[in-house]
Design a protein around this motif. Structure first.
Motif, PDB file in Angstrom:
ATOM      1  N   PRO A  62      11.207  -2.629  43.214  1.00  0.00           N
ATOM      2  CA  PRO A  62      10.096  -2.826  42.099  1.00  0.00           C
ATOM      3  C   PRO A  62       9.438  -1.693  41.868  1.00  0.00           C
ATOM      4  O   PRO A  62       9.318  -0.801  42.598  1.00  0.00           O
ATOM      5  CB  PRO A  62       9.406  -3.887  43.218  1.00  0.00           C
ATOM      6  N   ALA A  63       8.879  -1.654  40.646  1.00  0.00           N
ATOM      7  CA  ALA A  63       8.035  -0.639  40.147  1.00  0.00           C
ATOM      8  C   ALA A  63       6.809  -0.589  41.412  1.00  0.00           C
ATOM      9  O   ALA A  63       6.280  -1.403  41.730  1.00  0.00           O
ATOM     10  CB  ALA A  63       7.230  -0.950  38.862  1.00  0.00           C
ATOM     11  N   GLY A  64       6.401   0.954  41.650  1.00  0.00           N
ATOM     12  CA  GLY A  64       5.311   1.170  42.654  1.00  0.00           C
ATOM     13  C   GLY A  64       6.024   1.041  44.201  1.00  0.00           C
ATOM     14  O   GLY A  64       5.114   1.298  45.133  1.00  0.00           O
ATOM     15  N   SER A  65       7.367   0.817  44.485  1.00  0.00           N
ATOM     16  CA  SER A  65       7.689   0.701  45.731  1.00  0.00           C
ATOM     17  C   SER A  65       7.447   2.145  46.326  1.00  0.00           C
ATOM     18  O   SER A  65       7.472   3.189  45.884  1.00  0.00           O
ATOM     19  CB  SER A  65       9.293   0.405  45.853  1.00  0.00           C
ATOM     20  N   LYS A  66       7.381   2.067  47.820  1.00  0.00           N
ATOM     21  CA  LYS A  66       6.992   3.167  48.540  1.00  0.00           C
ATOM     22  C   LYS A  66       8.460   3.576  49.144  1.00  0.00           C
ATOM     23  O   LYS A  66       8.824   2.838  49.988  1.00  0.00           O
ATOM     24  CB  LYS A  66       6.071   3.008  49.493  1.00  0.00           C
ATOM     25  N   VAL A  67       8.735   5.039  48.897  1.00  0.00           N
ATOM     26  CA  VAL A  67      10.112   5.448  49.507  1.00  0.00           C
ATOM     27  C   VAL A  67       9.599   6.730  50.393  1.00  0.00           C
ATOM     28  O   VAL A  67       9.150   7.602  49.928  1.00  0.00           O
ATOM     29  CB  VAL A  67      11.057   5.881  48.275  1.00  0.00           C
ATOM     30  N   GLY A  68      10.164   6.732  51.435  1.00  0.00           N
ATOM     31  CA  GLY A  68       9.895   7.669  52.621  1.00  0.00           C
ATOM     32  C   GLY A  68      10.805   8.907  52.467  1.00  0.00           C
ATOM     33  O   GLY A  68      12.114   8.459  52.550  1.00  0.00           O
ATOM     34  N   THR A  69      10.571  10.196  52.868  1.00  0.00           N
ATOM     35  CA  THR A  69      11.332  11.312  52.884  1.00  0.00           C
ATOM     36  C   THR A  69      10.307  12.446  53.393  1.00  0.00           C
ATOM     37  O   THR A  69       9.418  12.518  52.800  1.00  0.00           O
ATOM     38  CB  THR A  69      12.362  11.545  51.726  1.00  0.00           C
TER      39      THR A  69
ATOM     40  N   VAL B 132       3.999   4.346  62.641  1.00  0.00           N
ATOM     41  CA  VAL B 132       3.966   3.097  61.882  1.00  0.00           C
ATOM     42  C   VAL B 132       5.232   2.497  61.769  1.00  0.00           C
ATOM     43  O   VAL B 132       6.176   3.085  61.752  1.00  0.00           O
ATOM     44  CB  VAL B 132       3.518   3.485  60.435  1.00  0.00           C
ATOM     45  N   HIS B 133       5.314   1.149  61.523  1.00  0.00           N
ATOM     46  CA  HIS B 133       6.531   0.457  61.338  1.00  0.00           C
ATOM     47  C   HIS B 133       6.457  -0.589  60.149  1.00  0.00           C
ATOM     48  O   HIS B 133       5.402  -1.151  60.148  1.00  0.00           O
ATOM     49  CB  HIS B 133       6.731  -0.338  62.655  1.00  0.00           C
ATOM     50  N   GLY B 134       7.466  -0.425  59.307  1.00  0.00           N
ATOM     51  CA  GLY B 134       7.553  -1.537  58.321  1.00  0.00           C
ATOM     52  C   GLY B 134       6.730  -1.365  57.365  1.00  0.00           C
ATOM     53  O   GLY B 134       6.344  -2.365  56.524  1.00  0.00           O
ATOM     54  N   ASP B 135       6.261  -0.062  56.844  1.00  0.00           N
ATOM     55  CA  ASP B 135       5.181  -0.056  55.836  1.00  0.00           C
ATOM     56  C   ASP B 135       5.849   0.457  54.513  1.00  0.00           C
ATOM     57  O   ASP B 135       5.110   0.732  53.542  1.00  0.00           O
ATOM     58  CB  ASP B 135       4.137   1.082  56.357  1.00  0.00           C
ATOM     59  N   LEU B 136       7.156   0.789  54.610  1.00  0.00           N
ATOM     60  CA  LEU B 136       7.762   1.256  53.249  1.00  0.00           C
ATOM     61  C   LEU B 136       8.966   0.369  52.741  1.00  0.00           C
ATOM     62  O   LEU B 136       9.392  -0.618  53.653  1.00  0.00           O
ATOM     63  CB  LEU B 136       8.626   2.763  53.684  1.00  0.00           C
ATOM     64  N   ASP B 137       9.148   0.424  51.568  1.00  0.00           N
ATOM     65  CA  ASP B 137      10.156  -0.134  50.986  1.00  0.00           C
ATOM     66  C   ASP B 137      11.672   0.403  51.203  1.00  0.00           C
ATOM     67  O   ASP B 137      12.737  -0.348  51.086  1.00  0.00           O
ATOM     68  CB  ASP B 137       9.947  -0.413  49.426  1.00  0.00           C
ATOM     69  N   ALA B 138      11.522   1.516  51.384  1.00  0.00           N
ATOM     70  CA  ALA B 138      12.942   2.366  51.338  1.00  0.00           C
ATOM     71  C   ALA B 138      12.572   3.777  52.119  1.00  0.00           C
ATOM     72  O   ALA B 138      11.407   4.435  52.015  1.00  0.00           O
ATOM     73  CB  ALA B 138      13.765   2.533  50.145  1.00  0.00           C
ATOM     74  N   VAL B 139      13.889   4.171  52.778  1.00  0.00           N
ATOM     75  CA  VAL B 139      13.862   5.722  52.965  1.00  0.00           C
ATOM     76  C   VAL B 139      15.239   6.384  52.581  1.00  0.00           C
ATOM     77  O   VAL B 139      16.044   5.718  52.425  1.00  0.00           O
ATOM     78  CB  VAL B 139      13.620   5.909  54.563  1.00  0.00           C
ATOM     79  N   VAL B 140      14.940   7.420  52.605  1.00  0.00           N
ATOM     80  CA  VAL B 140      16.396   8.436  52.119  1.00  0.00           C
ATOM     81  C   VAL B 140      16.795   9.430  53.153  1.00  0.00           C
ATOM     82  O   VAL B 140      15.833  10.051  53.666  1.00  0.00           O
ATOM     83  CB  VAL B 140      16.193   9.067  50.692  1.00  0.00           C
ATOM     84  N   LEU B 141      17.892   9.421  53.638  1.00  0.00           N
ATOM     85  CA  LEU B 141      18.412   9.971  54.657  1.00  0.00           C
ATOM     86  C   LEU B 141      19.817  10.592  54.294  1.00  0.00           C
ATOM     87  O   LEU B 141      20.362  10.144  53.264  1.00  0.00           O
ATOM     88  CB  LEU B 141      18.555   9.314  56.073  1.00  0.00           C
ATOM     89  N   ALA B 142      19.983  11.542  54.968  1.00  0.00           N
ATOM     90  CA  ALA B 142      21.703  12.098  54.786  1.00  0.00           C
ATOM     91  C   ALA B 142      22.607  11.197  55.242  1.00  0.00           C
ATOM     92  O   ALA B 142      22.491  10.586  56.458  1.00  0.00           O
ATOM     93  CB  ALA B 142      21.745  13.604  55.604  1.00  0.00           C
ATOM     94  N   ALA B 143      23.427  10.832  54.566  1.00  0.00           N
ATOM     95  CA  ALA B 143      24.657   9.609  54.762  1.00  0.00           C
ATOM     96  C   ALA B 143      25.323  10.463  56.216  1.00  0.00           C
ATOM     97  O   ALA B 143      25.735   9.256  56.819  1.00  0.00           O
ATOM     98  CB  ALA B 143      25.464   9.606  53.754  1.00  0.00           C
ATOM     99  N   ALA B 144      25.510  11.411  56.077  1.00  0.00           N
ATOM    100  CA  ALA B 144      26.407  12.121  57.182  1.00  0.00           C
ATOM    101  C   ALA B 144      25.828  11.876  58.467  1.00  0.00           C
ATOM    102  O   ALA B 144      26.312  11.625  59.512  1.00  0.00           O
ATOM    103  CB  ALA B 144      26.513  13.815  57.006  1.00  0.00           C
ATOM    104  N   GLY B 145      24.299  12.084  58.903  1.00  0.00           N
ATOM    105  CA  GLY B 145      23.781  11.954  59.893  1.00  0.00           C
ATOM    106  C   GLY B 145      23.621  10.313  60.267  1.00  0.00           C
ATOM    107  O   GLY B 145      23.909   9.870  61.248  1.00  0.00           O
ATOM    108  N   LEU B 146      23.613   9.373  59.227  1.00  0.00           N
ATOM    109  CA  LEU B 146      23.692   8.017  59.560  1.00  0.00           C
ATOM    110  C   LEU B 146      24.875   7.401  60.092  1.00  0.00           C
ATOM    111  O   LEU B 146      24.902   6.992  61.144  1.00  0.00           O
ATOM    112  CB  LEU B 146      23.143   7.107  58.266  1.00  0.00           C
ATOM    113  N   GLU B 147      26.165   8.127  59.416  1.00  0.00           N
ATOM    114  CA  GLU B 147      27.339   7.821  59.692  1.00  0.00           C
ATOM    115  C   GLU B 147      27.679   8.322  61.315  1.00  0.00           C
ATOM    116  O   GLU B 147      28.497   7.816  62.165  1.00  0.00           O
ATOM    117  CB  GLU B 147      28.307   8.149  58.522  1.00  0.00           C
ATOM    118  N   ARG B 148      27.254   9.592  61.438  1.00  0.00           N
ATOM    119  CA  ARG B 148      27.632  10.233  62.716  1.00  0.00           C
ATOM    120  C   ARG B 148      27.011   9.428  64.027  1.00  0.00           C
ATOM    121  O   ARG B 148      27.470   9.394  65.141  1.00  0.00           O
ATOM    122  CB  ARG B 148      26.916  11.732  62.900  1.00  0.00           C
TER     123      ARG B 148
END
Length: 334
Positions: free
Chosen positions: A128-135, A183-199
């Motif tokens: 949604p418009a205005g969503s908070k995305v962490g990076t 803090v926990h659960g305050d964002l709508d999404a985060v962006v991380l490297a796919a490689a790290g998540l998969e490893r």
């Protein structure tokens, strides 16, 4: 710098010592490399855990002096013979190689993409418009704003589990020894490297793999760098194993990407993406330079027909020159 060691196996001496950061991701990456070297060389190894500036400082990465905050202590351990091999995430390494050290191997690259981990399984275009995305990455933040100017970009730090725990409705994975403060659960999404998540076996948290057309990765993303002293490890079998571990297509690609970054005189905190790929036998390098707020981007590609290491390096320098001529330094504040 502080270090701790742990033994792995009782295979015949002489063994080798492998330096690593202490995070779950670093330990996983390092263990994969160490196991491969041990299997090929027949030597046992010790893991030497080294605490780096990036691990102990809580400020934004972009304000920690930029490039090298995760690498300097590992490199010092190598130079002082505290370890024989150091394993880095290649994207965290400065482009200038320190005297006395050499990247002896670049194992085959894995997924280069960035990954969106969003609440309710949402994709980037569904937030949604205005969503908070962490990076914590200016590169990711700028490209997110370029794609979705309506998003709010929130600077975040912490291990992978802590970052995933910032997403609303998510369960916080207990990586890095269960560290999950803040803090926990305050964002709508985060962006991380796919490689790290998969490893780390956390691929189920990915709601969208971001296409490089939308978000070019950091130079070297998805790649590891195995660094040793210029004279080698002191173990001929391990040195031979390092040569076998080195993957030529990966080395060519990262050489082009890092040459571009070096020519731009930019570090890992700069809003710059780059990706080199083989296409029909040629090496194609694509780069994007962004205004920090994502309001403007500059994207260019160039090709080397028959690269080799020298050709890959020239390709990166050439494309960087084209970007600079087009105003990249002014755009990104380099």
């Amino acid at each position: 710098m502080s270090a701790a060691t742990e033994d792995h196996g009782t295979t015949p001496a002489p063994g080798f010592r492998v330096g690593t950061r202490g995070s779950a991701l670093a330990m996983t990456q390092t263990g994969t490399v160490a196991d491969a070297l041990a299997a090929t060389s027949g030597a046992g190894y010790e893991l030497v855990r080294v605490k780096t500036e990036g691990d102990v400082t809580s400020g934004p990465l972009s304000q920690l002096g930029g490039t090298g905050v995760f690498a300097a202590a590992l490199r010092l351990s190598l130079l002082e013979a505290g370890c024989d091999v150091a394993v880095h995430s290649l994207k965290d390494l400065p482009t200038t190689q320190p005297e006395g050290l050499v990247i002896a191997a670049t194992p085959a690259r894995v997924d280069v993409r960035d990954a969106l981990c969003a609440r309710d399984g949402l994709r980037l275009d569904e937030l949604p418009a205005g969503s908070k995305v962490g990076t914590g990455s200016p590169r990711r933040g700028a490209q997110l704003k370029a794609a979705r100017p309506d998003l709010q970009i929130v600077d975040i730090r912490g291990n992978v589990g802590t970052r995933l725990g910032r997403v609303a409705g998510s369960a916080r994975p207990q990586d890095d020894g269960g560290v999950g403060r803040g803090v926990h659960g305050d964002l709508d999404a985060v962006v991380l490297a796919a490689a790290g998540l998969e490893r780390l076996g956390l691929g189920e948290h990915i709601t969208e793999y971001l296409d490089p057309e939308v978000m070019l990765p950091a130079p070297g993303q998805g790649s590891l760098a195995v660094e040793v002293r210029t004279a080698g490890t002191g173990n001929a079998a391990v040195d031979a194993a390092l040569r076998e571990l080195d993957d030529e297509p990966t080395r060519l690609a990262i050489t082009a990407e890092r040459a571009l970054l070096g020519r731009l005189e930019a570090g890992c905190a700069a809003p710059i993406g780059a990706l080199a790929r083989e296409v029909d036998g040629a090496l194609v390098l694509t780069s994007v330079v962004c205004a920090p707020d994502g309001s403007s981007t500059l994207r260019r590609s160039a090709t080397a027909a028959a690269p080799g290491i020298d050709g890959a390096r020239e390709l990166g320098v050439r494309l960087a020159g084209e970007l600079l001529d087009a105003g990249a330094a002014e755009l990104a504040g380099l």
